[in-house]
Design a protein around this motif. Structure first.
Motif, PDB file in Angstrom:
ATOM      1  N   HIS A  38     105.754 -14.513  36.958  1.00 43.55           N
ATOM      2  CA  HIS A  38     106.355 -14.199  38.272  1.00 43.55           C
ATOM      3  C   HIS A  38     107.290 -15.325  38.666  1.00 43.55           C
ATOM      4  O   HIS A  38     106.854 -16.471  38.805  1.00 43.55           O
ATOM      5  CB  HIS A  38     105.258 -14.025  39.339  1.00 43.55           C
ATOM      6  CG  HIS A  38     105.780 -13.886  40.747  1.00 43.55           C
ATOM      7  ND1 HIS A  38     106.341 -12.724  41.227  1.00 43.55           N
ATOM      8  CD2 HIS A  38     105.848 -14.770  41.779  1.00 43.55           C
ATOM      9  CE1 HIS A  38     106.711 -12.896  42.492  1.00 43.55           C
ATOM     10  NE2 HIS A  38     106.427 -14.134  42.848  1.00 43.55           N
ATOM     11  N   ALA A  83     106.757  -7.420  50.174  1.00 43.50           N
ATOM     12  CA  ALA A  83     105.339  -7.613  50.497  1.00 43.50           C
ATOM     13  C   ALA A  83     104.965  -6.594  51.553  1.00 43.50           C
ATOM     14  O   ALA A  83     105.832  -6.110  52.285  1.00 43.50           O
ATOM     15  CB  ALA A  83     105.109  -9.027  51.031  1.00 43.50           C
ATOM     16  N   HIS A 116     104.538  -9.071  46.248  1.00 44.33           N
ATOM     17  CA  HIS A 116     103.705 -10.188  46.724  1.00 44.33           C
ATOM     18  C   HIS A 116     102.528  -9.611  47.509  1.00 44.33           C
ATOM     19  O   HIS A 116     102.732  -8.767  48.384  1.00 44.33           O
ATOM     20  CB  HIS A 116     104.503 -11.091  47.659  1.00 44.33           C
ATOM     21  CG  HIS A 116     105.652 -11.777  46.985  1.00 44.33           C
ATOM     22  ND1 HIS A 116     106.952 -11.388  47.159  1.00 44.33           N
ATOM     23  CD2 HIS A 116     105.678 -12.820  46.121  1.00 44.33           C
ATOM     24  CE1 HIS A 116     107.745 -12.183  46.430  1.00 44.33           C
ATOM     25  NE2 HIS A 116     106.993 -13.050  45.787  1.00 44.33           N
ATOM     26  N   GLU A 167      99.644 -13.275  50.054  1.00 50.50           N
ATOM     27  CA  GLU A 167      99.992 -14.662  49.727  1.00 50.50           C
ATOM     28  C   GLU A 167      99.506 -15.585  50.838  1.00 50.50           C
ATOM     29  O   GLU A 167      99.107 -16.719  50.591  1.00 50.50           O
ATOM     30  CB  GLU A 167     101.516 -14.748  49.550  1.00 50.50           C
ATOM     31  CG  GLU A 167     102.039 -16.128  49.187  1.00 50.50           C
ATOM     32  CD  GLU A 167     103.518 -16.104  48.817  1.00 50.50           C
ATOM     33  OE1 GLU A 167     104.130 -15.019  48.843  1.00 50.50           O
ATOM     34  OE2 GLU A 167     104.053 -17.181  48.501  1.00 50.50           O
ATOM     35  N   ALA A 187     101.528 -10.342  43.026  1.00 55.37           N
ATOM     36  CA  ALA A 187     101.665 -11.799  42.937  1.00 55.37           C
ATOM     37  C   ALA A 187     100.841 -12.486  44.022  1.00 55.37           C
ATOM     38  O   ALA A 187     100.836 -12.048  45.170  1.00 55.37           O
ATOM     39  CB  ALA A 187     103.134 -12.196  43.066  1.00 55.37           C
ATOM     40  N   HIS A 188     100.132 -13.499  43.640  1.00 55.09           N
ATOM     41  CA  HIS A 188      99.366 -14.417  44.502  1.00 55.09           C
ATOM     42  C   HIS A 188      97.917 -13.986  44.780  1.00 55.09           C
ATOM     43  O   HIS A 188      96.993 -14.615  44.313  1.00 55.09           O
ATOM     44  CB  HIS A 188     100.092 -14.722  45.815  1.00 55.09           C
ATOM     45  CG  HIS A 188     101.416 -15.400  45.607  1.00 55.09           C
ATOM     46  ND1 HIS A 188     101.511 -16.625  45.018  1.00 55.09           N
ATOM     47  CD2 HIS A 188     102.697 -14.994  45.872  1.00 55.09           C
ATOM     48  CE1 HIS A 188     102.801 -16.984  44.936  1.00 55.09           C
ATOM     49  NE2 HIS A 188     103.535 -16.001  45.433  1.00 55.09           N
ATOM     50  N   ASP A 218     106.709 -18.729  40.486  1.00 55.10           N
ATOM     51  CA  ASP A 218     107.269 -18.457  41.814  1.00 55.10           C
ATOM     52  C   ASP A 218     108.562 -19.234  42.086  1.00 55.10           C
ATOM     53  O   ASP A 218     108.814 -19.613  43.228  1.00 55.10           O
ATOM     54  CB  ASP A 218     106.229 -18.776  42.892  1.00 55.10           C
ATOM     55  CG  ASP A 218     106.347 -17.832  44.098  1.00 55.10           C
ATOM     56  OD1 ASP A 218     107.016 -16.781  43.979  1.00 55.10           O
ATOM     57  OD2 ASP A 218     105.773 -18.137  45.166  1.00 55.10           O
TER      58      ASP A 218
END
Ligand SMILES: [Zn+2]
Length: 458
Positions: free
Chosen positions: A73, A206, A232, A235, A268-269, A320
């Motif tokens: 990512h 997101a 995302h 996060e 992601a995260h 990132d």
């Protein structure tokens, strides 16, 4: 008579194969044939040198040769943020970081900037032996064609990339729709086809910047294209607060109900996920990516990586937008969980290594099903990194993770190959003009910073 295949035989290397049966081949050799960019053979130098006497030789002089790194990512568009002063008070939390830094920077980018921002990151990737990158792009004032611009840069570099455009409602409905169109357009473009160095995914910013309507539009736009999403997820706690407020559901549940999760999707995260969400990520086969340097920088918390792994979640390692020196990301992952849990047993070195190689390679196969990355064996992609590393203690296949974590600095990388093509040799870049890219990037970044400042204070 057919022309003879050109063969390159790398000799006198210390080959760390990784993979299911990791071995360290001292004085090893590796054969690459130019027609498919894969490893045709590997073994002891004496044996391969005898078997392939006509092959062109490259004496690695005892360097450590590993499979090239994969980044799960990243954001090529963020490169001009380095050293940028953001007017006003320092951001006090994650939403302020988004508003004051990233959402001003991305608005200031033209397509020309997107190209150089990507090139800067690609130089960095070649320099650090990272050949496969999964990118998440944003340039709201230059959406149409932006993924082609990034892809052209990747093509010049000779690397592999999976690209997407982040759809968001934060710049109004027209730009949200333009983002959807760009994802679909790129996925259907000449860049993306079986066997190519490119792959596509469908980008979403997101949950906190996406309405139910836009999420539904994205799912219907994917149609039968077979794309997963790249988004995302949790996060920061703000993403959960927003989702609960908007839908009464936590983020992972909201995205699942919208049809976003699945084995081709990257979340992601996932720093702020609870047990129910972890279970859902595991059940759906959704990929989670871990970016500890970014999480530390943003002060958002530490993702429950080991808990998610125990629950059966697929997890890879990204950066990132931090440097493409994935050994540095591995180091951060190795350290932060120990501090966070106040337990030196947390996140052991072999687990970090599994995320960075075996898991990232599995994630890459979602996009390139025929490609074996992250290990050296016959038939695997000839994606290699050479490290000038003379171990001062015994080095074995078993203790390799700790040598990488404690012994490898960026300066150790001397050569990078992708699909058998040499992109850097003896620290000299062969596909990209680093000096020209750096000089042009510095000019463009100064102009971008001026435009960021013109946007005024929030
Ligand atoms: Zn990101």
């Amino acid at each position: 008579m057919a022309a003879e295949k050109s063969q390159l035989l790398i000799t006198h290397a210390r080959l760390a194969t990784l993979g299911d049966a990791p071995a360290l081949i001292e004085d090893g050799a590796l054969l690459i044939e130019d027609d498919d960019g894969r490893i045709a053979a590997l073994g002891p130098t004496a044996e391969l040198a005898a078997r392939y006497p006509a092959a062109e030789r490259w004496d690695a002089a005892g360097q450590l040769v590993l499979p090239a790194s994969i980044c799960a990512h990243t954001h090529f568009y963020g490169a001009f943020a380095r050293g940028m002063a953001v007017p006003g008070e320092p951001a006090a939390d994650f939403p302020q970081i988004l508003e004051r830094l990233w959402w001003r920077l991305d608005k200031a980018l033209t397509l020309g900037d997107a190209r150089y921002s990507a090139l800067v990151c690609l130089v960095d990737a070649v320099r650090h032996g990272t050949t496969t990158l999964i990118d998440h792009h944003a340039s709201p004032n230059g959406i149409e064609g932006s993924l082609d611009v990034v892809a052209e840069a990747v093509r010049e570099a000779g690397l592999r990339a999976c690209l997407c455009y982040e759809v968001t409602d934060r710049d109004g409905p027209e730009r949200a729709q333009a983002g959807i169109v760009e994802n679909v357009r790129f996925a259907r473009s000449q860049f993306v086809n079986h066997d190519s160095q490119f792959a596509a995914s469908f980008g979403l910013h997101a949950s906190l910047t996406l309405s139910d309507e836009t999420l539904a539009d994205c799912v219907s736009a994917v149609g039968d294209l077979g794309l997963g999403f790249h988004v995302h997820v949790a996060e920061d706690g703000a993403d959960q607060d927003d989702s609960l407020h908007k839908s009464g559901k936590r983020v992972v549940h909201r995205l699942h109900d919208a049809g976003i999760l699945g084995p081709r999707t990257i979340a992601a995260h996932c720093v702020h996920v609870d047990e129910g969400e972890i279970e859902l990520l595991a059940e759906t086969g959704t990929w989670v990516t871990h970016q500890p340097r970014s999480n530390m920088n943003n002060g958002v918390g530490v993702a429950p990586i080991e808990r998610m792994l125990r629950a059966g979640v697929n997890i890879g390692l990204g950066n990132d937008g931090f440097s493409n020196h994935m050994f540095a990301e591995m180091k951060a992952a190795y350290l932060v969980h120990k501090l966070n849990q106040r337990d030196p047993r947390a996140m052991p070195g072999d687990l970090v290594m599994r995320l960075a190689y075996a898991n990232n390679a599995r994630l890459a196969r979602v996009f390139w099903p025929d490609l074996v990355l992250g290990e050296l064996r016959e038939g695997a992609a000839a994606d290699l990194v050479f490290l000038d590393y003379a171990p001062t203690t015994p080095l074995t296949a078993g203790n390799l993770p700790w040598h990488l974590l404690f012994g490898i600095e960026a300066s150790a990388v001397t050569a990078t190959l992708c699909a058998g093509r040499v992109l850097m040799r003896d620290r000299e870049l062969l596909t990209l003009d680093e000096e020209a890219i750096t000089a042009r990037s510095r000019e463009l970044a100064a102009q971008v910073w001026d435009r960021v400042n013109e946007q005024g204070l929030f």
